[in-house]
Design a protein around this motif. Structure first.
Motif, mmCIF file in Angstrom:
data_model
loop_
_atom_site.group_PDB
_atom_site.id
_atom_site.type_symbol
_atom_site.label_atom_id
_atom_site.label_comp_id
_atom_site.label_asym_id
_atom_site.label_seq_id
_atom_site.Cartn_x
_atom_site.Cartn_y
_atom_site.Cartn_z
ATOM 1 N N LEU A 1 11.930 -45.822 -20.634
ATOM 2 C CA LEU A 1 12.777 -44.789 -20.047
ATOM 3 C C LEU A 1 13.280 -43.810 -21.098
ATOM 4 O O LEU A 1 13.410 -42.611 -20.824
ATOM 5 N N ALA A 2 13.555 -44.306 -22.305
ATOM 6 C CA ALA A 2 13.977 -43.399 -23.374
ATOM 7 C C ALA A 2 12.866 -42.408 -23.700
ATOM 8 O O ALA A 2 13.115 -41.213 -23.928
ATOM 9 N N LEU A 3 11.619 -42.876 -23.705
ATOM 10 C CA LEU A 3 10.490 -41.992 -23.984
ATOM 11 C C LEU A 3 10.295 -40.978 -22.860
ATOM 12 O O LEU A 3 10.063 -39.786 -23.108
ATOM 13 N N LEU A 4 10.416 -41.429 -21.613
ATOM 14 C CA LEU A 4 10.266 -40.515 -20.481
ATOM 15 C C LEU A 4 11.405 -39.493 -20.442
ATOM 16 O O LEU A 4 11.196 -38.329 -20.068
ATOM 17 N N LYS A 5 12.581 -39.899 -20.844
ATOM 18 C CA LYS A 5 13.710 -38.964 -20.922
ATOM 19 C C LYS A 5 13.423 -37.869 -21.948
ATOM 20 O O LYS A 5 13.696 -36.686 -21.711
ATOM 21 N N THR A 6 12.846 -38.252 -23.096
ATOM 22 C CA THR A 6 12.508 -37.269 -24.128
ATOM 23 C C THR A 6 11.373 -36.365 -23.665
ATOM 24 O O THR A 6 11.325 -35.176 -23.990
ATOM 25 N N GLU B 1 12.597 -53.156 -12.018
ATOM 26 C CA GLU B 1 13.901 -53.626 -12.501
ATOM 27 C C GLU B 1 14.972 -52.629 -12.071
ATOM 28 O O GLU B 1 15.540 -51.912 -12.897
ATOM 29 N N GLN B 2 15.253 -52.599 -10.781
ATOM 30 C CA GLN B 2 16.091 -51.537 -10.238
ATOM 31 C C GLN B 2 17.463 -51.465 -10.890
ATOM 32 O O GLN B 2 17.908 -50.384 -11.302
ATOM 33 N N GLU B 3 18.152 -52.589 -10.978
ATOM 34 C CA GLU B 3 19.520 -52.566 -11.500
ATOM 35 C C GLU B 3 19.549 -52.099 -12.950
ATOM 36 O O GLU B 3 20.351 -51.230 -13.329
ATOM 37 N N LYS B 4 18.645 -52.635 -13.755
ATOM 38 C CA LYS B 4 18.616 -52.279 -15.173
ATOM 39 C C LYS B 4 18.209 -50.818 -15.351
ATOM 40 O O LYS B 4 18.810 -50.079 -16.147
ATOM 41 N N ALA B 5 17.194 -50.393 -14.606
ATOM 42 C CA ALA B 5 16.719 -49.016 -14.722
ATOM 43 C C ALA B 5 17.787 -48.022 -14.275
ATOM 44 O O ALA B 5 18.032 -47.015 -14.954
ATOM 45 N N LEU B 6 18.449 -48.298 -13.152
ATOM 46 C CA LEU B 6 19.459 -47.359 -12.653
ATOM 47 C C LEU B 6 20.681 -47.305 -13.562
ATOM 48 O O LEU B 6 21.337 -46.262 -13.667
ATOM 49 N N ALA B 7 20.986 -48.416 -14.218
ATOM 50 C CA ALA B 7 22.101 -48.405 -15.173
ATOM 51 C C ALA B 7 21.808 -47.428 -16.310
ATOM 52 O O ALA B 7 22.698 -46.715 -16.792
ATOM 53 N N ILE B 8 20.556 -47.384 -16.753
ATOM 54 C CA ILE B 8 20.164 -46.451 -17.813
ATOM 55 C C ILE B 8 20.133 -45.020 -17.272
ATOM 56 O O ILE B 8 20.696 -44.096 -17.867
ATOM 57 N N ILE B 9 19.492 -44.836 -16.135
ATOM 58 C CA ILE B 9 19.324 -43.497 -15.562
ATOM 59 C C ILE B 9 20.671 -42.872 -15.206
ATOM 60 O O ILE B 9 20.861 -41.660 -15.341
ATOM 61 N N SER B 10 21.633 -43.694 -14.784
ATOM 62 C CA SER B 10 22.959 -43.177 -14.431
ATOM 63 C C SER B 10 23.624 -42.478 -15.609
ATOM 64 O O SER B 10 24.433 -41.559 -15.422
ATOM 65 N N GLY B 11 23.283 -42.907 -16.817
ATOM 66 C CA GLY B 11 23.858 -42.275 -18.004
ATOM 67 C C GLY B 11 23.322 -40.889 -18.275
ATOM 68 O O GLY B 11 23.870 -40.148 -19.106
ATOM 69 N N TRP B 12 22.260 -40.509 -17.577
ATOM 70 C CA TRP B 12 21.651 -39.197 -17.814
ATOM 71 C C TRP B 12 22.376 -38.061 -17.090
ATOM 72 O O TRP B 12 22.101 -36.882 -17.343
ATOM 73 N N VAL B 13 23.301 -38.384 -16.193
ATOM 74 C CA VAL B 13 23.921 -37.322 -15.367
ATOM 75 C C VAL B 13 24.805 -36.394 -16.190
ATOM 76 O O VAL B 13 25.135 -35.298 -15.729
ATOM 77 N N ASP C 1 23.903 -35.569 -19.405
ATOM 78 C CA ASP C 1 23.080 -35.087 -20.510
ATOM 79 C C ASP C 1 23.148 -33.562 -20.587
ATOM 80 O O ASP C 1 23.165 -32.876 -19.558
ATOM 81 N N PRO C 2 23.178 -32.990 -21.787
ATOM 82 C CA PRO C 2 23.251 -31.524 -21.885
ATOM 83 C C PRO C 2 21.992 -30.811 -21.403
ATOM 84 O O PRO C 2 22.050 -29.612 -21.098
ATOM 85 N N ASN C 3 20.875 -31.525 -21.309
ATOM 86 C CA ASN C 3 19.627 -30.904 -20.867
ATOM 87 C C ASN C 3 19.493 -31.033 -19.355
ATOM 88 O O ASN C 3 19.500 -32.133 -18.807
ATOM 89 N N HIS C 4 19.351 -29.905 -18.668
ATOM 90 C CA HIS C 4 19.315 -29.951 -17.207
ATOM 91 C C HIS C 4 18.057 -30.628 -16.689
ATOM 92 O O HIS C 4 18.058 -31.159 -15.579
ATOM 93 N N HIS C 5 16.975 -30.633 -17.453
ATOM 94 C CA HIS C 5 15.770 -31.348 -17.027
ATOM 95 C C HIS C 5 16.035 -32.853 -16.950
ATOM 96 O O HIS C 5 15.524 -33.538 -16.059
ATOM 97 N N VAL C 6 16.820 -33.351 -17.877
ATOM 98 C CA VAL C 6 17.159 -34.786 -17.880
ATOM 99 C C VAL C 6 18.068 -35.099 -16.695
ATOM 100 O O VAL C 6 17.883 -36.107 -16.003
ATOM 101 N N ARG C 7 19.045 -34.232 -16.437
ATOM 102 C CA ARG C 7 19.932 -34.464 -15.296
ATOM 103 C C ARG C 7 19.140 -34.446 -13.990
ATOM 104 O O ARG C 7 19.361 -35.277 -13.099
ATOM 105 N N ARG C 8 18.208 -33.507 -13.879
ATOM 106 C CA ARG C 8 17.388 -33.459 -12.669
ATOM 107 C C ARG C 8 16.512 -34.698 -12.550
ATOM 108 O O ARG C 8 16.262 -35.195 -11.446
ATOM 109 N N LEU C 9 16.027 -35.220 -13.656
ATOM 110 C CA LEU C 9 15.221 -36.437 -13.607
ATOM 111 C C LEU C 9 16.009 -37.582 -12.983
ATOM 112 O O LEU C 9 15.450 -38.411 -12.256
ATOM 113 N N ALA C 10 17.319 -37.625 -13.237
ATOM 114 C CA ALA C 10 18.153 -38.686 -12.662
ATOM 115 C C ALA C 10 18.179 -38.615 -11.144
ATOM 116 O O ALA C 10 18.187 -39.654 -10.462
#
Length: 371
Positions: free
Chosen positions: A108-113, A131-143, A145-154
């Motif tokens: 997920l860190a690589l896909l975020k980059t 791994e829904q719970e683990k993945a969403l816990a990470i993705i929730s932190g992207w909301v 992010d200063p980059n709007h592409h990352v926020r949209r990915l969430a």
């Protein structure tokens, strides 16, 4: 069109990928890498071309995903270097989704980059499914992010029914885990992000109509113009289906004092042709009424039954005693998404989601069936 699309990935993409990987990892045998790709590429369609390069990456990168991910990371653009972007990164998505399982944090860190340089909304879904719970816990932190592409990915990557992507059955059944993500992004400064939030809510509405109608009601108070647009766009499927609360959220209450008369220009339509009709509305009550006029064409199926398709009409404000006449011409012509049949069809008028008038018409294909 399909022929043109597949050339978004071609021999140039394979060579650019080989060059980028070789710069990041000197052990790559570029000639062997390209020999695995180029002979097969011409016969493949777009997604298959991406997969062909992804498969070559798997064969030529280290077996250890963590090591391979570090190499791919160094192929992406960074302040100190140029790197791969655009359709060249489709194969990265496909490689990560297939071989990053069990390495959710790294993947997920690589896909975020990656996402500011292409899209990763398809790539992250494998990890949400696994791994829904683990993945969403990470993705929730992207909301935030200063980059709007990352926020949209969430928001976009977590859509339960994202078109052209694998479905997320657990989120289709229970979308509650992604609601905090959508709430956090509901007033995002970027239209690109807000539109994604609206589309995700519209996805959810297909399975949980009341939940989305309630969500919209809760978030209307004090809403900005941008948020109101988002909430209305999120409700488009519910409004089209005549969901009572969704309509009421936007002022379209059930009405009993507006009369509707429907007239067809002709009840026999040659194919191709047009269905012309006139709608006359009159507010017979003592109060102003806000009304939404839609219509449905009930198309005949092969077995003779009818299936409706709703089309958007017009929103009106009728003062007490006011009347108005609307005219519409609906084209009936060949389209790729429908097979037409000779026989009885039906026009239905919907007023604030409720059926108020119906008339049959006969469609004549001259003895032929057409798609």
């Amino acid at each position: 069109m399909a022929e043109a699309l597949k050339h978004l990935i071609g021999p140039h993409t394979a060579r650019d990928t080989a060059d980028a990987v070789a710069r990041a990892w000197g052990a790559l045998d570029s000639s062997a890498f390209l020999a695995d790709i180029l002979p097969a590429l011409d016969a493949l369609e777009l997604m298959q071309r991406g997969q062909c390069i992804a498969d070559a990456l798997h064969r030529h990168l280290p077996d250890d995903f963590e090591a391979a991910a570090a190499i791919l990371q160094d192929c992406l653009p960074a302040p100190e270097r140029t790197g791969l972007s655009g359709w060249a990164l489709l194969s990265f998505n496909q490689y990560i989704a297939a071989h990053g399982r069990g390495h959710v944090e790294t993947a997920l860190a690589l896909l975020k980059t990656l996402t500011p340089h292409f899209t990763a909304e398809f790539g992250i879904r494998t990890f949400i499914a696994d791994e829904q719970e683990k993945a969403l816990a990470i993705i929730s932190g992207w909301v935030t992010d200063p980059n709007h592409h990352v926020r949209r990915l969430a928001s976009e990557g977590t859509r339960p029914r994202l078109p052209w992507a694998m479905r997320l059955p657990r989120l289709v059944q229970d979308p509650a885990p992604i609601l905090p993500i959508l709430e956090a992004l509901i007033d995002d400064e970027e239209d690109y992000v807000r539109r994604s939030v609206a589309n995700s809510l519209n996805d959810i509405a297909k399975d949980h109509a009341d939940l989305v109608a309630d969500f919209v009601e809760r978030h209307q108070a004090g809403a900005s113009k941008n948020r109101l647009w988002l909430l209305k766009h999120a409700s488009r499927t519910l409004v089209k289906k005549g969901h009572v609360k969704a309509l009421a959220n936007f002022g379209y209450e059930p009405v009993s004092d507006v009369t509707v008369a429907l007239d067809l220009a002709s009840d026999r339509i040659p194919f191709p042709g047009e269905l012309g009709f006139r709608i006359h509305l009159a507010n017979t009550g003592a109060s102003t009424r806000t009304v939404l006029i839609d219509y449905a064409i009930h198309h005949q199926k092969k077995d003779g039954s009818l299936t409706p398709k709703v089309f958007k009409g017009k929103s009106l404000v009728l003062a007490a005693g006011e009347s108005v006449t609307m005219e519409r011409r609906h084209p009936l012509r060949p389209i790729t998404t429908r097979v037409y049949h000779t026989g009885r069809h039906e026009l239905e008028i919907l007023l604030n989601g409720a059926s108020v008038a119906r008339q049959d018409f006969h469609l004549d294909l001259g003895g032929k069936e057409t798609a």
